[in-house]
Scaffold this motif. Structure first.
Motif, PDB file in Angstrom:
ATOM      1  N   LEU A  59      19.116  78.265  63.931  1.00  0.00           N
ATOM      2  CA  LEU A  59      18.435  76.965  64.003  1.00  0.00           C
ATOM      3  C   LEU A  59      19.098  75.950  63.080  1.00  0.00           C
ATOM      4  O   LEU A  59      19.370  74.811  63.479  1.00  0.00           O
ATOM      5  N   SER A  60      19.390  76.371  61.844  1.00  0.00           N
ATOM      6  CA  SER A  60      19.973  75.418  60.899  1.00  0.00           C
ATOM      7  C   SER A  60      21.404  75.072  61.297  1.00  0.00           C
ATOM      8  O   SER A  60      21.869  73.966  61.058  1.00  0.00           O
ATOM      9  N   ALA A  61      22.095  76.031  61.945  1.00  0.00           N
ATOM     10  CA  ALA A  61      23.459  75.733  62.411  1.00  0.00           C
ATOM     11  C   ALA A  61      23.417  74.607  63.428  1.00  0.00           C
ATOM     12  O   ALA A  61      24.265  73.717  63.424  1.00  0.00           O
ATOM     13  N   ILE A  62      22.401  74.635  64.290  1.00  0.00           N
ATOM     14  CA  ILE A  62      22.266  73.577  65.295  1.00  0.00           C
ATOM     15  C   ILE A  62      21.946  72.252  64.610  1.00  0.00           C
ATOM     16  O   ILE A  62      22.505  71.210  64.931  1.00  0.00           O
ATOM     17  N   ASN A  63      21.056  72.300  63.608  1.00  0.00           N
ATOM     18  CA  ASN A  63      20.647  71.073  62.925  1.00  0.00           C
ATOM     19  C   ASN A  63      21.716  70.526  61.991  1.00  0.00           C
ATOM     20  O   ASN A  63      21.991  69.333  61.982  1.00  0.00           O
ATOM     21  N   LEU A  64      22.326  71.432  61.192  1.00  0.00           N
ATOM     22  CA  LEU A  64      23.303  70.974  60.202  1.00  0.00           C
ATOM     23  C   LEU A  64      24.567  70.445  60.866  1.00  0.00           C
ATOM     24  O   LEU A  64      25.230  69.565  60.337  1.00  0.00           O
ATOM     25  N   ALA A  65      24.885  71.003  62.047  1.00  0.00           N
ATOM     26  CA  ALA A  65      26.085  70.546  62.744  1.00  0.00           C
ATOM     27  C   ALA A  65      25.943  69.083  63.147  1.00  0.00           C
ATOM     28  O   ALA A  65      26.921  68.372  63.311  1.00  0.00           O
ATOM     29  N   PRO A  69      29.829  64.343  58.750  1.00  0.00           N
ATOM     30  CA  PRO A  69      30.609  64.549  57.533  1.00  0.00           C
ATOM     31  C   PRO A  69      30.648  63.250  56.731  1.00  0.00           C
ATOM     32  O   PRO A  69      30.442  62.177  57.284  1.00  0.00           O
ATOM     33  N   THR A  70      30.879  63.365  55.438  1.00  0.00           N
ATOM     34  CA  THR A  70      30.957  62.171  54.595  1.00  0.00           C
ATOM     35  C   THR A  70      32.310  62.157  53.896  1.00  0.00           C
ATOM     36  O   THR A  70      33.099  63.084  54.043  1.00  0.00           O
ATOM     37  N   GLY A  76      31.532  68.358  56.698  1.00  0.00           N
ATOM     38  CA  GLY A  76      30.094  68.404  56.935  1.00  0.00           C
ATOM     39  C   GLY A  76      29.521  69.691  56.370  1.00  0.00           C
ATOM     40  O   GLY A  76      30.017  70.196  55.362  1.00  0.00           O
ATOM     41  N   TYR A  77      28.508  70.239  57.054  1.00  0.00           N
ATOM     42  CA  TYR A  77      27.824  71.429  56.539  1.00  0.00           C
ATOM     43  C   TYR A  77      28.007  72.667  57.411  1.00  0.00           C
ATOM     44  O   TYR A  77      27.223  73.601  57.333  1.00  0.00           O
ATOM     45  N   HIS A  78      29.054  72.678  58.237  1.00  0.00           N
ATOM     46  CA  HIS A  78      29.216  73.798  59.173  1.00  0.00           C
ATOM     47  C   HIS A  78      29.285  75.157  58.486  1.00  0.00           C
ATOM     48  O   HIS A  78      28.751  76.139  58.983  1.00  0.00           O
ATOM     49  N   ARG A  79      29.939  75.214  57.330  1.00  0.00           N
ATOM     50  CA  ARG A  79      30.154  76.504  56.665  1.00  0.00           C
ATOM     51  C   ARG A  79      28.877  77.115  56.080  1.00  0.00           C
ATOM     52  O   ARG A  79      28.845  78.305  55.777  1.00  0.00           O
ATOM     53  N   ILE A  80      27.844  76.312  55.909  1.00  0.00           N
ATOM     54  CA  ILE A  80      26.591  76.830  55.332  1.00  0.00           C
ATOM     55  C   ILE A  80      26.091  78.023  56.139  1.00  0.00           C
ATOM     56  O   ILE A  80      25.589  79.005  55.596  1.00  0.00           O
ATOM     57  N   GLU A  81      26.297  77.944  57.442  1.00  0.00           N
ATOM     58  CA  GLU A  81      25.896  79.019  58.353  1.00  0.00           C
ATOM     59  C   GLU A  81      26.533  80.350  57.924  1.00  0.00           C
ATOM     60  O   GLU A  81      25.881  81.396  57.894  1.00  0.00           O
ATOM     61  N   ILE A  82      27.804  80.300  57.560  1.00  0.00           N
ATOM     62  CA  ILE A  82      28.536  81.507  57.174  1.00  0.00           C
ATOM     63  C   ILE A  82      28.057  82.001  55.807  1.00  0.00           C
ATOM     64  O   ILE A  82      27.851  83.197  55.590  1.00  0.00           O
ATOM     65  N   PHE A  83      27.855  81.059  54.902  1.00  0.00           N
ATOM     66  CA  PHE A  83      27.386  81.418  53.565  1.00  0.00           C
ATOM     67  C   PHE A  83      26.009  82.078  53.653  1.00  0.00           C
ATOM     68  O   PHE A  83      25.752  83.103  53.015  1.00  0.00           O
ATOM     69  N   ALA A  84      25.122  81.498  54.470  1.00  0.00           N
ATOM     70  CA  ALA A  84      23.772  82.053  54.632  1.00  0.00           C
ATOM     71  C   ALA A  84      23.839  83.468  55.202  1.00  0.00           C
ATOM     72  O   ALA A  84      23.087  84.351  54.782  1.00  0.00           O
TER      73      ALA A  84
END
Ligand SMILES: [Zn+2]
Ligand SMILES: [Zn+2]
Ligand SMILES: [Zn+2]
Length: 297
Positions: A59-65, A69-70, A76-84
């Motif tokens: 779910l967060s991968a869909i939202n964070l994607a 990016p800034t 952006g936050y794509h890697r958070i999915e892998i870290f989680a």
């Protein structure tokens, strides 16, 4: 429902329903295992914990994607999915270790078990699993699809607990429960190791799974005007995005033609899930001409 018409927000809604149900049942299984004294139910709850986490990551991968990016976070936050996923894997090792320890204690001194409660809770678990599987069914999203397959295989674990409770009811052999607990904990441990391995694969920027380095090079070199491809880096940002950077040697001097070559290469790369390609065109071979070059510091 037409599968192609399933929208992003529809997937999100289904995922939220699946998460809510799994959390609810996670709590029910914990309480059920405490009341019935069943370790295999607790093991199943540990497994549910893994599922909640996996669904939350999806779910967060869909939202964070969707988050742009800034300038300070260019990926952006794509890697958070892998870290989680990595954090989840480590926690699961702890959970399975705890169940192994509990099983050891109970194998030495069998606990009394209320097989009726064990049966009722496991049966409810089976129904919840089937309902969640139904909820996730039919999505195009690769993560949701693998979640669906996973939840479907989970029904096996619920079935095993149901079977164990029936056996305990008729035979009175309490030892069946910790034995099944060990089996479920082993399954949780195996999936934890798999999750950690997959996460490390991405974190260490290894070549994305299911992609052949040689095949991609061959595909690029077959493009008209490409003489050679070298100094290639191939990695993935998250489970949905692969990236490449490479040197492309060409004899084409017309910049418009080079642009065409580039477009054709990028078109060919799409089928490998490569959504971002950085191609360095050169007319004369540079000094770095190995397919894979060492990066030094
Ligand atoms: Zn599961
Ligand atoms: Zn992503
Ligand atoms: Zn070069």
């Amino acid at each position: 429902m037409d599968l192609l018409l399933m929208t992003g927000s529809d997937i999100e809604r289904r995922l939220k329903v699946a998460i809510a149900l799994t959390v609810l049942f996670f709590v029910v299984e914990i309480i059920g295992s405490l009341i019935s004294g069943s370790l295999s139910l607790l093991g199943d709850a540990g497994h549910m914990f893994r599922d909640i986490f996996a669904l939350l990551i999806t779910l967060s991968a869909i939202n964070l994607a969707k988050k742009l990016p800034t300038k300070t976070k260019t990926f952006g936050y794509h890697r958070i999915e892998i870290f989680a996923a990595l954090v989840n894997g480590i926690m699961l090792i702890g959970i399975s270790g705890w169940i192994f320890q509990e099983a050891y204690i109970r194998l030495l001194t069998p606990h009394p078990i209320n097989s009726r409660i064990m049966f009722t809770v496991a049966l409810t678990g089976l129904l919840v699993n089937l309902y969640v599987a139904l909820t996730l069914h039919g999505s195009q999203d690769i993560n949701v699809r693998s979640a669906f397959i996973h939840v479907l295989t989970d029904t096996l674990s619920s079935l095993a607990v149901i079977l164990a409770s029936v056996l305990i009811f008729f035979t009175g052999e309490m030892i069946i429960d910790p034995l099944l607990g060990v089996g479920i904990a082993a399954f949780v441990l195996a999936s934890a190791i798999m999750i950690i391995k997959d996460a490390l694969h991405v974190l260490l920027e290894f070549t994305p799974k299911g992609i052949s380095f040689d095949e991609i090079i061959r595909d690029i070199e077959e493009v008209d005007g490409v003489e050679d491809v070298h100094d290639v880096h191939l990695w993935s940002l998250c489970s949905n995005i692969n990236l490449i950077d490479a040197h492309i040697l060409t004899n084409e001097l017309n910049l418009m033609k080079v642009e065409e070559i580039k477009r054709e290469i990028k078109r060919r790369l799409e089928k490998y899930g490569i959504k971002h390609a950085t191609l360095e065109f050169e007319c004369e071979a540079c000094k770095r001409n190995e397919k894979v070059e060492k990066m030094e510091h």
